[in-house]
Structure formats: C-alpha cells, structure tokens
Design a protein around this motif. Structure first.
Motif, PDB file in Angstrom:
ATOM      1  N   GLN A 164       0.825  -1.197   0.000  1.00 20.49           N
ATOM      2  CA  GLN A 164       0.000   0.000   0.000  1.00 20.49           C
ATOM      3  C   GLN A 164       0.869   1.261   0.000  1.00 20.49           C
ATOM      4  OE1 GLN A 164      -3.355  -0.043  -0.432  1.00 20.49           O
ATOM      5  NE2 GLN A 164      -3.092   2.153  -0.756  1.00 20.49           N
ATOM      6  N   TYR A 165       2.029   1.184   0.663  1.00 22.57           N
ATOM      7  CA  TYR A 165       2.954   2.326   0.646  1.00 22.57           C
ATOM      8  C   TYR A 165       3.344   2.673  -0.789  1.00 22.57           C
ATOM      9  CZ  TYR A 165       7.284   4.953   1.092  1.00 22.57           C
ATOM     10  OH  TYR A 165       8.267   5.910   0.957  1.00 22.57           O
ATOM     11  N   LEU A 166       3.633   1.643  -1.581  1.00 21.87           N
ATOM     12  CA  LEU A 166       3.982   1.862  -2.987  1.00 21.87           C
ATOM     13  C   LEU A 166       2.794   2.430  -3.752  1.00 21.87           C
ATOM     14  CD1 LEU A 166       5.695   1.584  -5.542  1.00 21.87           C
ATOM     15  CD2 LEU A 166       5.068  -0.850  -5.607  1.00 21.87           C
ATOM     16  N   ARG A 167       1.597   1.875  -3.532  1.00 21.98           N
ATOM     17  CA  ARG A 167       0.400   2.405  -4.203  1.00 21.98           C
ATOM     18  C   ARG A 167       0.207   3.892  -3.869  1.00 21.98           C
ATOM     19  NH1 ARG A 167      -2.205  -2.223  -1.733  1.00 21.98           N
ATOM     20  NH2 ARG A 167      -2.277  -4.005  -3.143  1.00 21.98           N
ATOM     21  N   ASP A 168       0.381   4.225  -2.604  1.00 16.02           N
ATOM     22  CA  ASP A 168       0.200   5.627  -2.186  1.00 16.02           C
ATOM     23  C   ASP A 168       1.229   6.531  -2.862  1.00 16.02           C
ATOM     24  OD1 ASP A 168      -1.877   4.798  -0.568  1.00 16.02           O
ATOM     25  OD2 ASP A 168      -0.696   4.809   1.278  1.00 16.02           O
ATOM     26  N   TRP A 169       2.465   6.055  -2.972  1.00 19.66           N
ATOM     27  CA  TRP A 169       3.501   6.854  -3.642  1.00 19.66           C
ATOM     28  C   TRP A 169       3.146   7.064  -5.111  1.00 19.66           C
ATOM     29  CZ3 TRP A 169       6.992   5.322  -7.581  1.00 19.66           C
ATOM     30  CH2 TRP A 169       7.971   6.271  -7.888  1.00 19.66           C
ATOM     31  N   LEU A 170       2.728   6.007  -5.782  1.00 19.38           N
ATOM     32  CA  LEU A 170       2.355   6.129  -7.192  1.00 19.38           C
ATOM     33  C   LEU A 170       1.206   7.116  -7.377  1.00 19.38           C
ATOM     34  CD1 LEU A 170       2.485   2.343  -8.165  1.00 19.38           C
ATOM     35  CD2 LEU A 170       3.985   4.126  -9.077  1.00 19.38           C
ATOM     36  N   THR A 171       0.208   7.017  -6.518  1.00 22.92           N
ATOM     37  CA  THR A 171      -0.938   7.930  -6.617  1.00 22.92           C
ATOM     38  C   THR A 171      -0.511   9.365  -6.371  1.00 22.92           C
ATOM     39  OG1 THR A 171      -2.444   6.172  -5.893  1.00 22.92           O
ATOM     40  CG2 THR A 171      -3.232   8.438  -5.697  1.00 22.92           C
ATOM     41  N   GLY A 172       0.300   9.556  -5.333  1.00 22.63           N
ATOM     42  CA  GLY A 172       0.748  10.904  -4.998  1.00 22.63           C
ATOM     43  C   GLY A 172       1.599  11.556  -6.063  1.00 22.63           C
ATOM     44  N   GLU A 173       2.332  10.731  -6.813  1.00 20.55           N
ATOM     45  CA  GLU A 173       3.201  11.240  -7.874  1.00 20.55           C
ATOM     46  C   GLU A 173       2.488  11.304  -9.227  1.00 20.55           C
ATOM     47  OE1 GLU A 173       6.464  12.321  -7.527  1.00 20.55           O
ATOM     48  OE2 GLU A 173       6.005  12.162  -5.383  1.00 20.55           O
ATOM     49  N   GLY A 174       1.204  10.951  -9.250  1.00 20.52           N
ATOM     50  CA  GLY A 174       0.456  10.949 -10.509  1.00 20.52           C
ATOM     51  C   GLY A 174       0.860   9.830 -11.445  1.00 20.52           C
ATOM     52  N   LEU A 175       1.340   8.719 -10.887  1.00 18.59           N
ATOM     53  CA  LEU A 175       1.872   7.613 -11.694  1.00 18.59           C
ATOM     54  C   LEU A 175       0.990   6.369 -11.634  1.00 18.59           C
ATOM     55  CD1 LEU A 175       5.615   7.962 -10.605  1.00 18.59           C
ATOM     56  CD2 LEU A 175       4.593   8.737 -12.755  1.00 18.59           C
ATOM     57  N   LYS A 176      -0.159   6.468 -11.007  1.00 20.35           N
ATOM     58  CA  LYS A 176      -1.042   5.307 -10.847  1.00 20.35           C
ATOM     59  C   LYS A 176      -1.420   4.723 -12.211  1.00 20.35           C
ATOM     60  CE  LYS A 176      -5.603   3.985  -9.061  1.00 20.35           C
ATOM     61  NZ  LYS A 176      -6.793   4.438  -8.288  1.00 20.35           N
ATOM     62  N   GLY A 177      -1.152   3.423 -12.374  1.00 23.74           N
ATOM     63  CA  GLY A 177      -1.548   2.720 -13.598  1.00 23.74           C
ATOM     64  C   GLY A 177      -0.686   2.997 -14.809  1.00 23.74           C
ATOM     65  N   LYS A 178       0.399   3.773 -14.654  1.00 21.25           N
ATOM     66  CA  LYS A 178       1.239   4.108 -15.801  1.00 21.25           C
ATOM     67  C   LYS A 178       2.347   3.070 -15.992  1.00 21.25           C
ATOM     68  CE  LYS A 178       0.404   9.081 -15.835  1.00 21.25           C
ATOM     69  NZ  LYS A 178       1.014  10.433 -15.841  1.00 21.25           N
ATOM     70  N   GLU A 179       2.660   2.796 -17.239  1.00 23.12           N
ATOM     71  CA  GLU A 179       3.722   1.858 -17.579  1.00 23.12           C
ATOM     72  C   GLU A 179       5.084   2.553 -17.506  1.00 23.12           C
ATOM     73  OE1 GLU A 179       3.307  -1.306 -18.294  1.00 23.12           O
ATOM     74  OE2 GLU A 179       1.143  -1.472 -18.659  1.00 23.12           O
TER      75      GLU A 179
END
Length: 313
Positions: free
Chosen positions: A261-276
């Motif tokens: 979840q820490y990684l998911r939160d980082w991706l979301t916060g950086e605008g990287l959610k779901g990006k390749e």
C-alpha cells in the motif's frame, strides 16, 4: 544479508510453462513444477521497472511458514501444492543458478487451476470501500448502512471472488454466484468454505503477532485423481494481502500497512497510478523492502537469514 535484486531468472535449461507479474514457472518433472518468485513488484496491475530487495524470498518463505507451520494446526483437512523448498539435484541447473533460486523457489505439484481469485475480506477497504460508498454494496452484495472506512464487516469476513485475468489484464470483481457459474456447483462451496476457514485461522494467528490481515486472496486447483480442492500459489503474503499494524488500527481512515500500500500511495501521490514504465526511487524501494521484512519477522518469529539458514544448500 544483502543480495542482488532479481527481476528475471530466465532459466534456459528447463521448459518455461508460464510467466506472471512476479513468478516464473518451469517444468520440473511430469507431475511437478518449479515455481520461482522474482523481486518484481506490481501495483494497480502494472509491473514496476525495478524490483524490491529480498521480496521474492520473503514471499516464498512466508508461504512455506503458513502452509507447513500454521495452517495444518487450524485447517487440518487442507491440502496444498508445496512439495519442497529444496531444488532437486536431478534438475539441470548450474551452481550459480541454484544460488539465485535458493529461498525463492518451490517445487509444487501440478493441478488444474480454477480460473478465479478466492478473495476474503475481513474489513471494508480498497475497492470494496469505493464500491460501498457509491452503491452500498461490496462485489454486488448489499451491506449494512453506516459502515466506516476500514471497519470490520459486522457479520464477519465475507467471500468476494474475482476473475483471474491474464498478465496485462485486470481482474474483475464478481459475486459468489458468478464464481459458482465459473467453477461449477460441485466446487464452489468447497472453495468458499476453505477460503473463509483459512482467512479466519490466519487472522487469529496474525493478530497475536500484532498484525491485522485485512483481506487476502487465494488460488485453488483441482486434484483430478482424488477430486480434491487444493490450495496453490502464494499464501498470505504482503503481495496477496493487506497487513495492518494492529497497534495503530483506527477505523474511519486509511491504515498504516506492511504491504505494498505504501507503494500504491507513492504512485498515486506522484500521478503515476496505472502508468507503464515507472521506476521506484531508491527510498521507495528501501521502505517497501523494510515493510516486507518486518511483516516476515513478526509472522514467523525469525529473520530472513535465519529462515534461509534452514534450507539445504
């Protein structure tokens, strides 16, 4: 003990059967497979470009702990696929390959895989919380009104299966009735009952270690010779489960976690959610690894090095 981050094994001396987001599966014999867990990590159904230190070893040795130490005491009728963590000498592998595979590999029996994820949720969080806020349902099933985020389900854990998508695809949340249509009446109840029994046993065990297993997913196969449902794949790991520190648990908000979840939160916060094509920063890699290792030590009572020392060379 520092080890290299292994994102690909790529054995050439054994037939490759399948490759998933994290695992590579090779033919070991007529009735067994070599299941290798890499240090790759995925989030939001996308594999990150770089891996997480020791992750594959944590997942493998933690799965072994559940299957051979914890669950036999609580679900004695459970049958699983794990044969050994030690790689047979008969396999055509170099000493260097064996060193890479040590601790991240399992010899498992072959079974026909049921094409669903058997998810059990004890607490309303993640996609179930999002659905509940919109519709008052979880996997299409009505839930009591007034539930708080991350609250335990009032009636106890619920079975919420999903489809099992191929690599690159996205699993789809479905109802137990839909799962029944997929696996058939003969096996649907057995899968559901086993999944709930395993979750309840694991939840009680982990709580004594200071960890809440909020939800988890299982995979099952069929032993076609005995017509038995068999637990397969990884079991109750930080990849397949949400682990929360019990001491910090407060319903009504997001929880701290020992999983990705820490990684998911980082991706979301950086605008990287779901990006390749995304690579973690060194800090995110290190913190994710630390969370996995802490969960392992709490649940097994030993360090990763101590668990590795028990394996044959």
């Amino acid at each position: 003990m520092a080890t290299s981050i292994i994102t690909s094994v790529g054995l050439k001396s054994l037939p490759l059967v399948a490759e998933g987001k994290v695992r590579e599966i090779y033919e070991a014999s007529n009735d067994t497979l070599l299941l290798v867990t890499s240090d790759r990590i995925s989030a939001y159904d996308v594999i990150l470009e770089n891996g997480v230190q020791d992750k594959g070893t944590v997942l493998t040795l933690l799965t072994n702990h559940w299957l051979n130490t914890v669950l036999p005491q609580h679900v004695p009728a459970l049958k699983h696929h794990l044969v050994s963590l030690n790689i047979p000498r008969a396999l055509d592998l170099s000493s260097e390959q064996r060193a890479i595979l040590r601790g991240r590999s399992m010899i498992v029996r072959k079974y026909r895989v049921f094409p669903i994820e058997a998810i059990v949720r004890g607490y309303i969080t993640g996609s179930s919380w999002s659905e509940y806020k919109q519709k008052g349902t979880v996997h299409g099933m009505p839930q009591p009104s007034g539930l708080e985020q991350c609250q335990a389900f009032p009636g106890g854990p619920i079975y919420t299966p999903s489809t099992k998508a191929p690599v690159g695809g996205k699993d789809e949340n479905i109802t137990p009735d839909h799962a029944r249509q997929i696996v058939g009446d003969k096996y649907a109840d057995k899968i559901e009952n086993l999944a709930l029994a395993i979750y309840k046993a694991a939840h009680g065990y982990a709580l004594e270690k200071g960890i809440i297993v909020a939800d988890t997913k299982f995979e099952f196969g069929l032993d076609e010779e005995t017509d038995e449902v068999v637990l397969i794949d990884e079991v109750l790991t930080p990849d397949s489960s949400r682990f929360w520190p019990a001491a910090d648990y407060v319903p009504g908000r997001d929880q701290k976690s020992f999983d990705k979840q820490y990684l998911r939160d980082w991706l979301t916060g950086e605008g990287l959610k779901g990006k390749e094509g995304v690579s973690m920063t060194g800090d995110v890699q290190a913190r994710t690894s630390a969370k996995y290792l802490e969960a392992f030590q709490r649940l097994t009572g030993e360090s990763l090095d101590q668990a590795l020392a028990k394996l044959e060379n």
